[in-house]
Scaffold this motif. Structure first.
Motif, mmCIF file in Angstrom:
data_model
loop_
_atom_site.group_PDB
_atom_site.id
_atom_site.type_symbol
_atom_site.label_atom_id
_atom_site.label_comp_id
_atom_site.label_asym_id
_atom_site.label_seq_id
_atom_site.Cartn_x
_atom_site.Cartn_y
_atom_site.Cartn_z
ATOM 1 N N SER A 91 2.547 -8.348 77.854
ATOM 2 C CA SER A 91 3.246 -9.597 77.545
ATOM 3 C C SER A 91 2.662 -10.825 78.231
ATOM 4 C CB SER A 91 4.732 -9.472 77.877
ATOM 5 O OG SER A 91 4.929 -9.172 79.245
ATOM 6 N N ASN A 92 1.779 -10.630 79.205
ATOM 7 C CA ASN A 92 1.123 -11.787 79.847
ATOM 8 C C ASN A 92 0.036 -12.389 78.966
ATOM 9 O OD1 ASN A 92 2.693 -11.716 82.177
ATOM 10 N ND2 ASN A 92 1.289 -10.323 83.231
ATOM 11 N N PHE A 93 -0.332 -11.681 77.908
ATOM 12 C CA PHE A 93 -1.357 -12.180 76.990
ATOM 13 C C PHE A 93 -0.706 -12.886 75.804
ATOM 14 C CE2 PHE A 93 -3.344 -8.491 79.063
ATOM 15 C CZ PHE A 93 -4.528 -9.067 79.518
ATOM 16 N N LYS A 94 -1.488 -13.717 75.125
ATOM 17 C CA LYS A 94 -1.036 -14.335 73.881
ATOM 18 C C LYS A 94 -1.241 -13.317 72.764
ATOM 19 C CE LYS A 94 -2.303 -19.010 75.357
ATOM 20 N NZ LYS A 94 -3.209 -20.168 75.115
ATOM 21 N N ILE A 95 -0.124 -12.859 72.187
ATOM 22 C CA ILE A 95 -0.188 -11.796 71.184
ATOM 23 C C ILE A 95 0.281 -12.328 69.836
ATOM 24 C CG2 ILE A 95 0.531 -9.460 70.567
ATOM 25 C CD1 ILE A 95 1.155 -8.924 73.475
ATOM 26 N N TYR A 96 -0.516 -12.050 68.797
ATOM 27 C CA TYR A 96 -0.190 -12.452 67.438
ATOM 28 C C TYR A 96 -0.177 -11.212 66.553
ATOM 29 C CZ TYR A 96 -1.064 -17.105 69.217
ATOM 30 O OH TYR A 96 -1.002 -18.254 69.961
ATOM 31 N N PHE A 97 0.784 -11.169 65.647
ATOM 32 C CA PHE A 97 1.050 -9.970 64.848
ATOM 33 C C PHE A 97 1.148 -10.332 63.365
ATOM 34 C CE2 PHE A 97 4.440 -7.795 62.549
ATOM 35 C CZ PHE A 97 4.103 -6.464 62.661
ATOM 36 N N VAL A 98 0.625 -9.446 62.509
ATOM 37 C CA VAL A 98 0.939 -9.523 61.077
ATOM 38 C C VAL A 98 1.451 -8.158 60.636
ATOM 39 C CG1 VAL A 98 -0.635 -11.399 60.458
ATOM 40 C CG2 VAL A 98 -1.471 -9.031 60.433
ATOM 41 N N GLU A 99 2.364 -8.176 59.681
ATOM 42 C CA GLU A 99 3.030 -6.950 59.263
ATOM 43 C C GLU A 99 2.114 -6.047 58.440
ATOM 44 O OE1 GLU A 99 6.286 -7.950 56.677
ATOM 45 O OE2 GLU A 99 4.954 -8.346 54.980
ATOM 46 N N ILE A 122 4.056 -13.451 68.609
ATOM 47 C CA ILE A 122 4.200 -14.390 67.496
ATOM 48 C C ILE A 122 3.882 -13.688 66.181
ATOM 49 C CG2 ILE A 122 3.357 -16.550 66.487
ATOM 50 C CD1 ILE A 122 2.777 -17.478 69.354
ATOM 51 N N ASN A 123 4.871 -13.657 65.297
ATOM 52 C CA ASN A 123 4.699 -13.044 63.989
ATOM 53 C C ASN A 123 4.083 -14.073 63.049
ATOM 54 O OD1 ASN A 123 4.827 -11.676 61.588
ATOM 55 N ND2 ASN A 123 7.016 -11.236 61.685
ATOM 56 N N LEU A 124 2.822 -13.884 62.712
ATOM 57 C CA LEU A 124 2.092 -14.823 61.860
ATOM 58 C C LEU A 124 2.077 -14.401 60.395
ATOM 59 C CD1 LEU A 124 -1.163 -16.054 63.670
ATOM 60 C CD2 LEU A 124 0.888 -17.346 63.125
ATOM 61 N N SER A 125 2.896 -13.444 60.015
ATOM 62 C CA SER A 125 2.904 -12.970 58.627
ATOM 63 C C SER A 125 3.283 -14.124 57.698
ATOM 64 C CB SER A 125 3.897 -11.815 58.471
ATOM 65 O OG SER A 125 3.597 -10.764 59.360
ATOM 66 N N GLY A 126 2.320 -14.596 56.927
ATOM 67 C CA GLY A 126 2.548 -15.723 56.035
ATOM 68 C C GLY A 126 2.586 -17.050 56.744
ATOM 69 N N ASP A 127 2.013 -17.106 57.944
ATOM 70 C CA ASP A 127 2.082 -18.334 58.740
ATOM 71 C C ASP A 127 0.701 -18.691 59.297
ATOM 72 O OD1 ASP A 127 3.217 -20.542 59.927
ATOM 73 O OD2 ASP A 127 4.708 -19.417 61.073
ATOM 74 N N PHE A 128 0.672 -19.742 60.074
ATOM 75 C CA PHE A 128 -0.595 -20.313 60.553
ATOM 76 C C PHE A 128 -0.375 -20.908 61.939
ATOM 77 C CE2 PHE A 128 -2.198 -24.669 61.093
ATOM 78 C CZ PHE A 128 -3.550 -24.431 61.257
#
Length: 247
Positions: A91-99, A122-128
């Protein structure tokens, strides 16, 4: 003799599913100085992996971003404690996720997405997301990222997509595309590669590793787990990517 062969195959399969390896990828771009990325894909709540060793390995690389390209869980996952422990320790890292398809199909996925929120994934599914001179785009499974304007090619543009087909069906001039879903084919043969994919399609063109498509770096991870506990000549893995300055 048959019993010995069966025992050997079971032990070998356990090795393929539990002893992860670290794939390493070095790319160059004149758009950025140095960027370190860890890609995790298709973990599938893998109960065989030594999670402490996995976290230690990722922390040693110390990435700027961790990108999770889907199927962190399986469609039948009910106990999310292993996944939660992994995200907590990273959790100390910047984490981005897509489904992936398994998150979409899991009937308890609301609980899973609450865990993502809990650890600021951060859930980037359909996002930017734009971070300094890097644009990160995220696909929802079964779609292609829909943006209203052309890519700004002055930025380093990254697409995260679980299924490679979602990119291949709508190719845009990203600098880097990261995907998974194929599991590297699960079963592979020397000099031939993947035998069959999710299609099902025999001997697919794209299954694992780095490809160059219209000068786009397109990478498919073989993944850290398996919904079906079977692998051959295809150990579970995650990928450390370094993007260095250069034309």
């Amino acid at each position: 003799m048959k019993i010995l062969i069966i025992v050997f195959l079971l032990i070998y399969n356990f090795y393929e599913l539990s002893c992860f390896k670290v794939e390493k990828l070095i790319l160059k771009s004149n758009k950025i100085n140095n960027l370190k990325i860890t890609q995790i894909s298709d973990f599938h709540n893998n109960i065989f992996i030594n999670e402490r060793r996995l976290v230690k390995s990722i922390k040693k690389f110390n990435p700027d971003f961790i990108f999770i390209t889907g199927d962190l869980i399986s469609r039948n996952t009910k106990d999310f404690s292993k996944v939660e422990n992994l995200l907590q320790n990273l959790s100390n890292f910047k984490i981005y996720f897509v489904e992936g398809n398994h998150e979409r199909e899991n009937i308890n996925n609301k609980k899973f997405y609450n865990i993502l929120d809990k650890y600021n994934v951060i859930n980037l599914s359909g996002d930017f997301k734009r971070i300094e001179n890097v644009n990160i785009y995220g696909n929802k499974f079964g779609t292609s990222y829909d943006y209203t304007s052309d890519l700004d090619l002055n930025f380093y543009n990254i697409l995260l997509t679980h299924d490679p087909i979602d990119f291949l069906g709508n190719i845009k001039k990203y600098d880097l595309v990261l995907s998974g879903h194929k599991h590297g084919g699960q079963l592979r043969l020397p000099y031939i590669g993947q035998i069959i994919d999710h299609g099902p399609k025999f001997f697919p063109k794209y299954s694992k590793g780095l490809y160059n498509i219209e000068d786009i770096n397109f990478y498919i991870s073989s993944g850290l787990g398996q919904s079906i506990c079977l692998r051959f000549l295809n150990r579970v893995s995650y990928t450390n990517i370094e993007i260095k300055n250069g034309g």
